[in-house]
Structure formats: C-alpha cells, structure tokens
Scaffold this motif. Sequence first.
Motif, PDB file in Angstrom:
ATOM      1  N   LEU A  36       0.814  -1.210   0.000  1.00  0.00           N
ATOM      2  CA  LEU A  36       0.000   0.000   0.000  1.00  0.00           C
ATOM      3  C   LEU A  36       0.851   1.265   0.000  1.00  0.00           C
ATOM      4  CD1 LEU A  36      -2.829  -1.006   2.505  1.00  0.00           C
ATOM      5  CD2 LEU A  36      -2.788  -1.203   0.020  1.00  0.00           C
ATOM      6  N   ARG A  37       1.893   1.280   0.825  1.00  0.00           N
ATOM      7  CA  ARG A  37       2.760   2.453   0.913  1.00  0.00           C
ATOM      8  C   ARG A  37       3.883   2.415  -0.107  1.00  0.00           C
ATOM      9  NH1 ARG A  37       5.415   1.752   5.491  1.00  0.00           N
ATOM     10  NH2 ARG A  37       6.308   3.830   5.357  1.00  0.00           N
ATOM     11  N   ARG A  38       4.011   1.270  -0.805  1.00  0.00           N
ATOM     12  CA  ARG A  38       5.091   1.085  -1.775  1.00  0.00           C
ATOM     13  C   ARG A  38       6.439   1.321  -1.102  1.00  0.00           C
ATOM     14  NH1 ARG A  38       3.209  -1.485  -6.045  1.00  0.00           N
ATOM     15  NH2 ARG A  38       4.783  -0.586  -7.425  1.00  0.00           N
ATOM     16  N   ALA A  39       6.602   0.717   0.072  1.00  0.00           N
ATOM     17  CA  ALA A  39       7.812   0.917   0.871  1.00  0.00           C
ATOM     18  C   ALA A  39       8.449  -0.423   1.186  1.00  0.00           C
ATOM     19  CB  ALA A  39       7.475   1.660   2.163  1.00  0.00           C
TER      20      ALA A  39
ATOM     21  N   LEU B 113      13.859   1.995  -3.592  1.00  0.00           N
ATOM     22  CA  LEU B 113      13.903   1.253  -4.841  1.00  0.00           C
ATOM     23  C   LEU B 113      13.237   2.036  -5.966  1.00  0.00           C
ATOM     24  CD1 LEU B 113      12.910  -2.361  -3.691  1.00  0.00           C
ATOM     25  CD2 LEU B 113      15.209  -1.400  -3.961  1.00  0.00           C
ATOM     26  N   LEU B 114      13.761   1.859  -7.169  1.00  0.00           N
ATOM     27  CA  LEU B 114      13.111   2.391  -8.353  1.00  0.00           C
ATOM     28  C   LEU B 114      11.899   1.513  -8.694  1.00  0.00           C
ATOM     29  CD1 LEU B 114      16.297   3.166 -10.497  1.00  0.00           C
ATOM     30  CD2 LEU B 114      14.896   4.793  -9.186  1.00  0.00           C
ATOM     31  N   PRO B 115      10.941   2.026  -9.478  1.00  0.00           N
ATOM     32  CA  PRO B 115       9.716   1.255  -9.755  1.00  0.00           C
ATOM     33  C   PRO B 115       9.963  -0.153 -10.278  1.00  0.00           C
ATOM     34  CG  PRO B 115       9.423   3.518 -10.462  1.00  0.00           C
ATOM     35  CD  PRO B 115      10.855   3.398 -10.049  1.00  0.00           C
ATOM     36  N   THR B 116      10.903  -0.326 -11.214  1.00  0.00           N
ATOM     37  CA  THR B 116      11.156  -1.664 -11.746  1.00  0.00           C
ATOM     38  C   THR B 116      11.797  -2.554 -10.692  1.00  0.00           C
ATOM     39  OG1 THR B 116      11.437  -0.781 -13.984  1.00  0.00           O
ATOM     40  CG2 THR B 116      12.292  -2.978 -13.572  1.00  0.00           C
TER      41      THR B 116
ATOM     42  N   ARG C 102      21.715  -4.608  -8.897  1.00  0.00           N
ATOM     43  CA  ARG C 102      21.393  -3.361  -8.181  1.00  0.00           C
ATOM     44  C   ARG C 102      20.548  -3.650  -6.940  1.00  0.00           C
ATOM     45  NH1 ARG C 102      19.547   0.282 -13.388  1.00  0.00           N
ATOM     46  NH2 ARG C 102      21.624   0.693 -14.240  1.00  0.00           N
ATOM     47  N   LEU C 103      19.581  -4.546  -7.093  1.00  0.00           N
ATOM     48  CA  LEU C 103      18.705  -4.881  -5.980  1.00  0.00           C
ATOM     49  C   LEU C 103      19.500  -5.519  -4.845  1.00  0.00           C
ATOM     50  CD1 LEU C 103      15.811  -4.995  -4.926  1.00  0.00           C
ATOM     51  CD2 LEU C 103      15.517  -7.160  -6.141  1.00  0.00           C
ATOM     52  N   ARG C 104      20.418  -6.402  -5.186  1.00  0.00           N
ATOM     53  CA  ARG C 104      21.267  -7.019  -4.161  1.00  0.00           C
ATOM     54  C   ARG C 104      22.038  -5.957  -3.377  1.00  0.00           C
ATOM     55  NH1 ARG C 104      23.600 -11.821  -7.886  1.00  0.00           N
ATOM     56  NH2 ARG C 104      22.576 -13.615  -6.894  1.00  0.00           N
ATOM     57  N   ARG C 105      22.656  -5.022  -4.112  1.00  0.00           N
ATOM     58  CA  ARG C 105      23.459  -3.988  -3.437  1.00  0.00           C
ATOM     59  C   ARG C 105      22.608  -3.184  -2.471  1.00  0.00           C
ATOM     60  NH1 ARG C 105      25.818  -3.244  -8.623  1.00  0.00           N
ATOM     61  NH2 ARG C 105      24.611  -1.331  -8.951  1.00  0.00           N
ATOM     62  N   LYS C 106      21.387  -2.865  -2.857  1.00  0.00           N
ATOM     63  CA  LYS C 106      20.525  -2.066  -1.987  1.00  0.00           C
ATOM     64  C   LYS C 106      20.058  -2.865  -0.769  1.00  0.00           C
ATOM     65  CE  LYS C 106      18.926   1.158  -5.533  1.00  0.00           C
ATOM     66  NZ  LYS C 106      17.772   1.808  -6.204  1.00  0.00           N
ATOM     67  N   LEU C 107      19.788  -4.145  -0.961  1.00  0.00           N
ATOM     68  CA  LEU C 107      19.337  -4.965   0.162  1.00  0.00           C
ATOM     69  C   LEU C 107      20.457  -5.277   1.145  1.00  0.00           C
ATOM     70  CD1 LEU C 107      16.981  -7.568  -1.598  1.00  0.00           C
ATOM     71  CD2 LEU C 107      16.355  -5.451  -0.429  1.00  0.00           C
ATOM     72  N   GLU C 108      21.699  -5.198   0.674  1.00  0.00           N
ATOM     73  CA  GLU C 108      22.847  -5.529   1.524  1.00  0.00           C
ATOM     74  C   GLU C 108      23.692  -4.303   1.859  1.00  0.00           C
ATOM     75  OE1 GLU C 108      24.953  -8.552  -0.660  1.00  0.00           O
ATOM     76  OE2 GLU C 108      23.089  -9.608  -1.148  1.00  0.00           O
ATOM     77  N   ALA C 109      23.130  -3.105   1.645  1.00  0.00           N
ATOM     78  CA  ALA C 109      23.902  -1.864   1.778  1.00  0.00           C
ATOM     79  C   ALA C 109      24.442  -1.634   3.182  1.00  0.00           C
ATOM     80  CB  ALA C 109      23.039  -0.667   1.355  1.00  0.00           C
TER      81      ALA C 109
END
Length: 225
Positions: A138-141, A151-154, A197-204
């Motif tokens: 719902l919050r797109r968070a 995160l970017l939309p994709t 990119r997603l990995r880097r953000k999740l493990e930042a």
Amino acid sequence: MRILVIEDDAATADYIAKGLGEEGHVVDLARTGKDGLFLALNESFDVIVTDRMLPGPDGLAILRALRASGIATPVLVLTALGEVDRRVEGLEAGADDYLAKPFAFAELRARVRALARRPAGPAEATELVVGDLRLDLLRRAVTRAGRAVELLPTEFRLLEYMMRHPGQVLTRTMLLEKVWDFSFDPTTNVIDVHVSRLRRKLEAAGEAPMIRTVRGAGYILAPPG
C-alpha cells in the motif's frame, strides 16, 4: 443474510431493498458513497450491492478501499455503464459480479444468492515478509531489518515478484514475462543488471545476502541461512 445496498437513486434503492426484504434478508441502505463506505468498513455483511456512479466516493473507489483494507465481502456492482471495458474495470477493482441497469429483480436475486454461496477466499495480503525483509504494497515501501530501502519502480516490481515466490527458482524467462512483460531474449542482460542493483541495496548496511544465483537456472530469494 445481511446485505448492504449502496444506491443514490431512491426508486432503485427502494425497489432492491423491498425485494430483498421480502426474501427474508436484512437490508442496510446507504444513499451516498461516503455512508456506504463507512458501513462497509465498520459493519459485517454477507453481500454488498453497490451502484457504480455515486455521490462521494464512487463504487470503484469503495471497492478499492475495501480490498485494500482486507475486506473480502462479495460485491455486486450495478451500473448503467454496460460496455465490456467498463465491466472489466470494475472486476479488476475487486468486484465479484457486475449487473447492468435496467435489470430484473429475479436476476439480481439469483446473483446475490450465488455470491453468498461462494466460499470466501483469504484477503490478499498488503505486506510481504521474507525473513527481515518487508515490502508494504500500500505504501510502496521496503525495509530490511528496519532500514528503509529506496527502490526504483522496476526494482520494486522485481522484488515484489521474488517475495511472492520465496525459496523458488525464478528463471530469467519468468522474470522477463512477469516483471517486464517481455518475451525471452537470450541476448539481454536487463535482469542481471537489475538483480545486481537490488542485491546492493538490500545488503547496503552489511546484511547477509538474500538473493542467490542458481547457475544456468535463475535466482532464488530466501532468508539468509
């Protein structure tokens, strides 16, 4: 049954309420979208019958609010808008059935009975959780161990799809078709780039990896360990 009827046209509302009442049902009548939404959110009903065009929030807005709140009560939408695309729009908003005006009461009665017999399915989750990773639809968070992950939309769509299938091998073909709506192209590296990119953000913040590459197959998202 207890049935909520949301209809601003007095003649139609009274016609429905009288007919359903004669069938032995308890009918609550709301003549505006605001009143109907309040009742639908705060009272328990077996079936809801709502007009699409209403003063205040319209029928589709009411539907979306109910489904977003996890309320799975069957809803029959009444409308003078009988075109196919309009019906599809209502069904996609969460309607269980659609009846175009003018209608015979016998048909409305049959549809209400059919909806009441339909087994209620579980309300769709508004939050996905895998380990310490949370995605709020719902919050797109997104948060990881309480830390906000931007995160970017994709990237969000990719993560949502992976979190809906935790522990499963997701092939590149599946990801292209479900996230990008592409047919498989063996020359593209769009998936690898976005997963990286997603990995880097999740493990930042030094968190343990959650996305694992399965050589020659695809990717798996699962809790660490």
